[in-house]
Design an enzyme around this catalytic site. Structure first.
Site, mmCIF file in Angstrom:
data_model
loop_
_atom_site.group_PDB
_atom_site.id
_atom_site.type_symbol
_atom_site.label_atom_id
_atom_site.label_comp_id
_atom_site.label_asym_id
_atom_site.label_seq_id
_atom_site.Cartn_x
_atom_site.Cartn_y
_atom_site.Cartn_z
ATOM 1 N N PRO A 10 0.784 -1.227 0.000
ATOM 2 C CG PRO A 10 -0.904 -1.540 1.584
ATOM 3 C CD PRO A 10 0.367 -2.155 1.065
ATOM 4 C CG ASN A 11 -0.411 4.315 1.197
ATOM 5 O OD1 ASN A 11 -1.353 4.843 0.629
ATOM 6 N ND2 ASN A 11 -0.533 3.751 2.387
ATOM 7 N NE ARG A 18 3.977 7.021 1.252
ATOM 8 C CZ ARG A 18 4.017 5.869 1.919
ATOM 9 N NH1 ARG A 18 4.360 4.742 1.302
ATOM 10 N NH2 ARG A 18 3.695 5.819 3.188
ATOM 11 C CE1 TYR A 23 8.573 5.438 3.610
ATOM 12 C CE2 TYR A 23 7.221 7.390 3.281
ATOM 13 C CZ TYR A 23 7.514 6.238 3.997
ATOM 14 O OH TYR A 23 6.753 5.897 5.087
ATOM 15 C CG ASN A 74 8.583 -1.432 0.831
ATOM 16 O OD1 ASN A 74 7.885 -1.550 1.834
ATOM 17 N ND2 ASN A 74 9.219 -0.311 0.526
ATOM 18 C CB ALA A 77 1.286 0.444 6.600
ATOM 19 C CG HIS A 80 4.401 -1.736 10.483
ATOM 20 N ND1 HIS A 80 5.756 -1.958 10.634
ATOM 21 C CD2 HIS A 80 4.293 -0.727 9.568
ATOM 22 C CE1 HIS A 80 6.429 -1.107 9.862
ATOM 23 N NE2 HIS A 80 5.562 -0.352 9.197
ATOM 24 C CG ASP A 87 0.218 -17.306 7.863
ATOM 25 O OD1 ASP A 87 1.279 -17.245 8.519
ATOM 26 O OD2 ASP A 87 -0.895 -17.539 8.386
ATOM 27 C CD GLU A 98 9.634 -6.907 6.071
ATOM 28 O OE1 GLU A 98 8.982 -7.969 6.135
ATOM 29 O OE2 GLU A 98 9.696 -6.092 7.008
ATOM 30 C CG HIS A 100 10.878 -1.672 5.424
ATOM 31 N ND1 HIS A 100 9.525 -1.631 5.190
ATOM 32 C CD2 HIS A 100 11.134 -2.847 6.037
ATOM 33 C CE1 HIS A 100 8.980 -2.746 5.663
ATOM 34 N NE2 HIS A 100 9.928 -3.501 6.177
ATOM 35 C CB SER A 102 11.847 5.065 5.764
ATOM 36 O OG SER A 102 10.969 4.111 6.336
ATOM 37 N NE ARG A 107 9.409 6.822 9.266
ATOM 38 C CZ ARG A 107 8.562 6.668 8.236
ATOM 39 N NH1 ARG A 107 8.750 5.693 7.351
ATOM 40 N NH2 ARG A 107 7.545 7.494 8.089
ATOM 41 N NE ARG A 111 6.277 4.985 10.190
ATOM 42 C CZ ARG A 111 5.307 5.098 9.268
ATOM 43 N NH1 ARG A 111 5.139 4.164 8.362
ATOM 44 N NH2 ARG A 111 4.522 6.157 9.250
#
Ligand code: DQA
Length: 142
Positions: A10-11, A18, A23, A74, A77, A80, A87, A98, A100, A102, A107, A111
């Site tokens: 998402p996002n 952003r 980012y 990535n 959110a 979290h 799964d 994984e 990220h 940032s 932060r 997060r």
């Protein structure tokens, strides 16, 4: 390692607009092109996907993982709190990394928690787009 799935949650379709401090400046397309270009040097195909929806991401992972050798994700959110995404990654039985953009460790408290990372061989954060290249190299060695 012939085919790697590069997945964004998402996002992340809004990268470039952003918060650039967290980012970076690159758009999602820029990042996908960067990873694809690097992977070409190793004769690896990159298949990309982004969705703002948890279930859509899970459906796509289920449909594409059988023909893949690894995953760079990535999860945004969803990192979290999405046990379902954890799964889905775990069930692929593929090496997953994984990433990220940032520095999630420095932060907000929430997060720092990743429920998806236990399904991955590594979690890379705070290196902006270079984190994806590091992830690619980890998968090549995996
Ligand atoms: C992110 C970090 C997440 O906490 C956030 O929700 C994102 C992006 C990152 O790349 O730094 O959307 O995954």
């Amino acid at each position: 390692m012939k085919k790697i799935l590069l997945i964004h949650g998402p996002n992340l379709n809004l990268l470039g607009k952003r918060d650039k401090n967290h980012y970076g400046d690159l758009t999602l397309k820029n990042i996908e092109d960067l990873v694809t270009g690097e992977a070409t040097k190793y004769e690896i195909e990159i298949e990309t996907f982004q969705s703002n929806h948890e279930g859509t991401l899970i459906d796509w992972i289920q449909q594409h993982s059988e023909k893949a050798n690894g995953i760079i994700i990535n999860p945004g959110a969803l990192t979290h709190y999405s046990y379902a995404l954890h799964d889905a990654l775990f069930d692929t039985e593929l090496p997953c990394v994984e990433v990220h953009l940032s520095d999630v460790e420095n932060r907000e408290e929430w997060r720092k928690i990743s429920v998806t990372a236990p399904a991955c061989i590594a979690k890379i954060s705070g290196k902006k787009e270079l984190g994806y290249i590091e992830g690619l190299k980890l998968l090549i060695k995996a």
